[in-house]
Enzyme design. Structure first.
Site, short mmCIF file in Angstrom:
data_model
loop_
_atom_site.label_atom_id
_atom_site.label_comp_id
_atom_site.label_asym_id
_atom_site.label_seq_id
_atom_site.Cartn_x
_atom_site.Cartn_y
_atom_site.Cartn_z
N SER A 1 -2.15 5.38 3.14
CA SER A 1 -2.61 4.08 2.67
C SER A 1 -3.31 3.22 3.70
CB SER A 1 -1.44 3.28 2.07
OG SER A 1 -1.15 3.74 0.78
N TYR B 1 2.26 -3.62 -5.77
CA TYR B 1 1.43 -2.63 -5.08
C TYR B 1 1.10 -1.48 -6.03
CZ TYR B 1 -0.07 0.06 -0.95
OH TYR B 1 -0.79 0.75 -0.01
N SER B 2 -0.18 -1.19 -6.21
CA SER B 2 -0.60 -0.14 -7.13
C SER B 2 -1.79 0.61 -6.57
CB SER B 2 -0.97 -0.74 -8.49
OG SER B 2 -1.51 0.25 -9.35
N ASN B 3 -1.65 1.92 -6.42
CA ASN B 3 -2.75 2.75 -5.94
C ASN B 3 -3.96 2.69 -6.87
OD1 ASN B 3 -1.66 3.99 -3.50
ND2 ASN B 3 -0.19 4.96 -4.85
N GLY C 1 0.49 3.70 6.58
CA GLY C 1 0.20 4.58 5.45
C GLY C 1 0.97 5.87 5.52
#
Length: 426
Positions: free
Chosen positions: A117, A223-225, A371
């Site tokens: 990330s 939090y969202s990819n 990340g």
């Protein structure tokens, strides 16, 4: 990384990141501890290798830093670790542990690794550069740029970068009632079986949208990819090529020649340390496999980039000393959302903001975006002016470490050593 303190209901302990979200969490799977999305357990290597014989600081000895990274290995958090610190004493690079299980060679300090990330900070920077250039508007509806998805018109570009869009994470999330929403295989035996599968960005976004929204746009933080896959598609829509723009606007100007967007390529080119994944193949039966090779399309622009500690240092220093985006937008990037409290601070636009004084009693304000993806983890920290940075790679091994207990302790020790003075962590 799902780093919101408000989302601990779906994970045992939030470490700040995961599922390609930077060092994420400990989840309980069948009564056993599993690391959700990357920093799996490492190998405890007693007397693991020290730093390269000629560190980047031209022979300068930094035993306090070497001791701090050795702690990650000794605790079982890492099979190998490499680190680079730039500060008033110059630049120092070192490593601990092993490059490959069963071998004695230590990780190369110029090794490439999957940064997970931390990719999001690059993507957010690129989006803000397009805003500076007048090709995007930060508070414009994303639906106007990407009409094919029929997004809620209240979702703005800013909300994607800030994780306030309300879009479900296509890996794993919970719905409005707190019930689990399963997406693609992202951990365990299921991920192992599909680790070479190719996903398209459109497929990942539509999977998220099929689950419905988590909350109304701007109502909360989560939090969202999915947000950063959409950010990639947004860049492609207004420029024609995400990869070309990343290279021309960031990688080439900064001479980041060892940073790559791998696409569907499964290997890592150049020197690297191997990464391993420990999973439960059957009840009570654990296996460890080498996951150095994997297809990163499952995480896309939310966490697929490959880099080095040197390239991350050059990038993050340049960003924080004002060389990549305007002062106005850098300030916007650093405005944290109040609901995003986590181990890494609070989230702005692709950047975590953290007060080390509050956490450690020293060190001041730092910016970061760590990340991870399965087998790998990355650390990236900087002072506000970019003059002091810490970048690192962690590769997991075969030990079943207590990550929830050991990782925060080892990370605090490292940050205190790097940002509070050489004797602070002793």
């Amino acid at each position: 990384m799902n780093e919101s303190a408000t989302e601990t209901h779906k994970d045992t302990t939030v470490l700040g990141g995961g599922r390609g979200r930077g060092l994420r969490v400990f989840r309980r799977v069948g009564g056993t501890a599993a690391l959700a999305a990357a920093l799996l357990t490492g190998v405890a290597t007693s007397g693991a290798a020290a730093a390269d014989s000629k560190p980047a600081s031209a022979g300068q000895d930094r035993p306090e830093l070497q001791k701090a990274i050795q702690a990650f290995v000794d605790s079982g958090l890492a099979a190998g670790m490499q680190i680079r610190v730039n500060d008033e004493r110059g630049e120092w690079a070192g490593s601990a542990g092993v490059r490959k299980l069963g071998a004695s060679a230590k990780p190369p300090t110029n090794g490439r690794f999957r940064i997970g990330s931390t990719t999001k900070n690059f993507v957010a920077t690129l989006v803000l550069q397009l805003v500076d250039a007048g090709e995007l508007k930060l508070d414009a509806p994303v639906a106007g740029y990407l009409p094919q998805f029929k997004l809620n018109p209240d979702i703005t570009v800013r909300m994607l970068l800030q994780h306030t869009s309300g879009l479900i994470d296509y890996t794993y999330d919970v719905d409005t009632e707190g019930k689990p929403v399963q997406g693609i295989p992202w951990q365990g035996k299921d991920w192992v079986a599909k680790r070479f599968h190719t996903y398209t960005d459109e497929e990942l976004v539509r999977l998220s949208l099929s689950k419905g929204p988590k909350f109304a746009p701007g109502e909360r933080w989560s939090y969202s990819n999915t947000n950063y896959v959409l950010a990639k598609l947004l860049i492609e829509k207004v420029t024609g090529s995400y990869e070309r723009e990343m290279k021309q606007r960031i990688l080439q100007p900064l001479k980041l020649s060892r940073t790559e967007l791998p696409g569907t390529r499964t290997d890592i080119r150049g020197p690297y340390a191997h990464a391993y994944y420990r999973y439960e193949d059957a009840p009570g039966q654990w296996k460890v496999i080498d996951v150095t090779r994997q297809n990163p399309t499952w995480i896309s622009a939310a966490g697929d980039m490959i880099s080095t500690t040197k390239d991350l240092q050059m990038f993050f220093s340049a960003l924080n000393n004002g060389k990549l985006v305007s002062a106005k937008l850098l300030a916007e990037m650093r405005k944290p959302h109040p609901e995003s409290a986590a181990l890494y601070g609070r989230y702005g636009l692709g950047t975590w903001v953290q007060d080390l004084n509050q956490r450690l009693g020293c060190g001041g304000t730092v910016y970061n975006h760590n990340g991870s993806n399965n087998g790998y983890a990355a650390l990236m920290y900087s002072t506000p002016d970019g003059s002091k940075t810490l970048t690192a790679s962690i590769t997991s091994g075969d030990a079943d470490a207590d990550v929830a207990k050991e990782f925060p302790k080892a990370l605090d020790n490292l940050l205190k050593t790097a940002f509070c003075g050489e004797n602070a962590a002793s």
